[in-house]
Design a protein around this motif. Structure first.
Motif, short mmCIF file in Angstrom:
data_model
loop_
_atom_site.label_atom_id
_atom_site.label_comp_id
_atom_site.label_asym_id
_atom_site.label_seq_id
_atom_site.Cartn_x
_atom_site.Cartn_y
_atom_site.Cartn_z
N PRO A 1 43.18 38.52 49.83
CA PRO A 1 43.24 39.58 48.82
C PRO A 1 43.92 39.08 47.55
CG PRO A 1 44.95 39.90 50.46
CD PRO A 1 44.13 38.73 50.93
N ALA A 2 43.43 39.55 46.41
CA ALA A 2 44.08 39.22 45.14
C ALA A 2 45.28 40.14 44.95
CB ALA A 2 43.09 39.42 43.98
N ALA A 3 46.28 39.66 44.25
CA ALA A 3 47.41 40.51 43.89
C ALA A 3 46.89 41.66 43.04
CB ALA A 3 48.45 39.70 43.12
N SER A 4 47.27 42.89 43.39
CA SER A 4 46.67 44.04 42.72
C SER A 4 47.72 44.91 42.04
CB SER A 4 45.90 44.90 43.74
OG SER A 4 45.37 46.05 43.11
N ASP A 5 47.45 45.27 40.78
CA ASP A 5 48.24 46.24 40.04
C ASP A 5 47.42 47.51 39.81
OD1 ASP A 5 50.95 45.43 39.30
OD2 ASP A 5 49.97 43.68 38.41
N SER A 6 46.41 47.71 40.64
CA SER A 6 45.50 48.84 40.47
C SER A 6 45.48 49.68 41.75
CB SER A 6 44.10 48.33 40.14
OG SER A 6 43.67 47.43 41.15
N ASN A 7 44.53 50.60 41.85
CA ASN A 7 44.40 51.40 43.08
C ASN A 7 43.28 50.87 43.97
OD1 ASN A 7 42.17 52.27 41.58
ND2 ASN A 7 42.30 54.38 42.37
N TYR A 8 42.98 49.59 43.84
CA TYR A 8 41.96 48.95 44.66
C TYR A 8 42.37 47.51 44.93
CZ TYR A 8 40.60 47.46 39.96
OH TYR A 8 40.62 46.97 38.68
N VAL A 9 41.70 46.90 45.91
CA VAL A 9 42.01 45.52 46.29
C VAL A 9 40.71 44.73 46.34
CG1 VAL A 9 43.00 44.00 48.05
CG2 VAL A 9 44.01 46.26 47.64
N PHE A 10 40.71 43.62 45.64
CA PHE A 10 39.61 42.66 45.60
C PHE A 10 39.95 41.56 46.59
CE2 PHE A 10 37.98 38.73 43.44
CZ PHE A 10 36.62 39.04 43.41
N PHE A 11 39.04 41.28 47.52
CA PHE A 11 39.40 40.29 48.53
C PHE A 11 38.24 39.36 48.85
CE2 PHE A 11 37.84 44.05 50.71
CZ PHE A 11 37.13 43.60 51.82
N GLY A 12 38.59 38.12 49.16
CA GLY A 12 37.61 37.09 49.47
C GLY A 12 37.83 36.53 50.86
N GLY A 13 37.14 35.40 51.12
CA GLY A 13 37.22 34.78 52.42
C GLY A 13 36.15 35.25 53.37
N LEU A 14 35.10 35.89 52.85
CA LEU A 14 34.02 36.43 53.68
C LEU A 14 32.80 35.52 53.61
CD1 LEU A 14 34.34 40.12 52.47
CD2 LEU A 14 35.03 39.27 54.71
N GLU A 15 32.24 35.18 54.76
CA GLU A 15 31.05 34.35 54.77
C GLU A 15 29.82 35.13 54.32
OE1 GLU A 15 30.41 32.36 58.44
OE2 GLU A 15 32.37 31.36 58.44
N ASN A 16 29.72 36.39 54.73
CA ASN A 16 28.58 37.22 54.37
C ASN A 16 29.09 38.60 53.98
OD1 ASN A 16 26.24 38.75 54.16
ND2 ASN A 16 25.19 37.62 55.78
N PRO A 17 29.54 38.75 52.72
CA PRO A 17 30.14 40.02 52.33
C PRO A 17 29.20 41.21 52.44
CG PRO A 17 29.79 38.59 50.42
CD PRO A 17 29.56 37.76 51.64
N HIS A 18 27.91 41.01 52.15
CA HIS A 18 27.01 42.16 52.22
C HIS A 18 26.83 42.64 53.66
CE1 HIS A 18 24.10 44.98 50.63
NE2 HIS A 18 23.31 44.69 51.65
#
Length: 372
Positions: free
Chosen positions: A304-321
């Motif tokens: 997850p990226a550091a977030s200053d919002s009301n949502y979280v952007f995160f990676g590390g997924l092989e198949n996000p869809h």
């Protein structure tokens, strides 16, 4: 080519609009909707009552046009923002998107350019196209960060008429240091670049995070935009606003439609501002759930990226869809932002956050159990 698209292409549409698709996230009726960064806590009962009463009082005069200058609302927004601002510094419209559109109508247009730094808010290029402003795509670092040196160098090279700085950035949720804003503003001196700092999610920033509002004095080309859709839980009311030098609000008056803010919208926003303590309490709870999501995603081995919002952007997924689809099947809707390996989730209530984390953990466990 679909029949509908063929019919559209037969119209004398502007060339820069051909081939575009409208902005829009999926609106799917599922139990848990965490895809468009709404405030899922809803409007508290006492604030609902205040809004209902204010709207009922406004309804008495609906046969008359509303205050074209929405003076009382501008005064209330200035008081809320502080920093020595007055009503002369404030402008508002039907959502911050309309505020941004009006800025582009005043300072963009044919032969002019607007610079954004993708990945960022996907409405920026659409708003540029709608005002016949050329959209320039700047670059970010590999981790999607944006340094003062890089941003300033790109402004000096491209000399845009307008720059969008989204802080916290959408979709990544990361805030910009004020050094970036200062550097971009100074780099745009020769080209007289208008700098927009889009602070739609600023109320969710970690304590002590400074706002670009502190930089407004002496910077007549700087604009800070905000919204009541998120922290104030008024996405359905459509009220966005900006703070800038009085001469900037005068420029926006040249392009705004007459009586563009309805009496109902003004009454709703004023009632919410008068009862903001209850709404800000929900903001604090949302921040707790956001940080809980970051911790939970980290525990699951994601990034997850550091977030200053009301949502979280995160990676590390092989198949996000595939994960997005699996969550949807489990009744949880989040956002596939189209960035390889990444998804984005809104911080909801405690129960919604629990449902998301448990459903995601189940999906990841099943994927890990599959044979290679």
């Amino acid at each position: 080519m679909s029949d509908q698209l063929e019919r559209l292409n037969r119209l004398p549409l502007r060339d820069n609009l051909r081939g575009l698709t409208p902005y829009g996230a999926p609106q799917i009726d599922v139990p848990i909707q965490l895809n468009v960064n709404e405030n899922t806590h809803g409007v508290p009962a006492d604030v609902q009552a205040a809004i209902t009463q204010a709207v009922a009082e406004a309804a008495v005069g609906l046969n008359r046009y509303p205050d074209r200058e929405f003076t009382e609302l501008r005064e209330a927004l200035a008081e809320y923002l502080g920093h020595g601002l007055t009503a002369d510094n404030i402008w508002a419209a039907n959502g911050s998107n309309e505020v941004l559109q009006q800025i582009l109508q005043a300072f963009g247009g044919p032969g002019r350019t607007a610079l954004g730094f993708p990945p960022t808010y996907s409405m920026y290029p659409l708003l540029a196209s709608g005002t016949d402003t050329e959209y320039l795509r700047g670059v970010r670092a590999g981790d999607y960060g944006l340094s003062a040196e890089s941003a300033a160098a790109q402004v000096r090279e491209l000399q845009p008429n307008i720059v969008f700085l989204c802080s916290p950035n959408n979709p990544t949720g990361t805030g910009l240091g004020l050094d970036v804003v200062e550097a971009v503003y100074e780099a745009g001196e020769d080209s007289q670049t208008v700098v927009i700092v889009d602070e739609a999610y600023h109320e969710f920033a970690h304590d002590g995070t400074p706002s670009a509002l502190t930089l407004l004095p002496g910077r007549e080309r700087l604009i800070v935009s905000r919204t009541m859709s998120k922290a104030f839980a008024l996405a359905g009311a459509r009220l966005g606003y900006m703070a800038a030098a009085p001469e900037v609000t005068d420029a926006i008056r040249l392009v705004r439609l007459p009586y563009h803010l309805s009496a109902i919208t003004q009454a709703t926003a004023l009632a919410a501002l008068r009862h903001r303590e209850a709404l800000m309490a929900d903001v604090e709870d949302i921040k707790v759930q956001r940080d809980r999501i970051v911790d939970g995603l980290t525990r699951l081995g994601l990034k997850p990226a550091a977030s200053d919002s009301n949502y979280v952007f995160f990676g590390g997924l092989e198949n996000p869809h595939e994960i997005w689809r699996g969550l949807l099947d489990a009744g949880v809707l989040i956002r596939d932002v189209g960035i390889p390996g990444h998804l984005r989730v809104t911080a909801g209530t405690e129960a919604e956050t629990t449902a998301f984390l448990e459903a995601l953990e189940s999906l990841l466990s099943r994927q890990a159990a599959l044979p290679a």
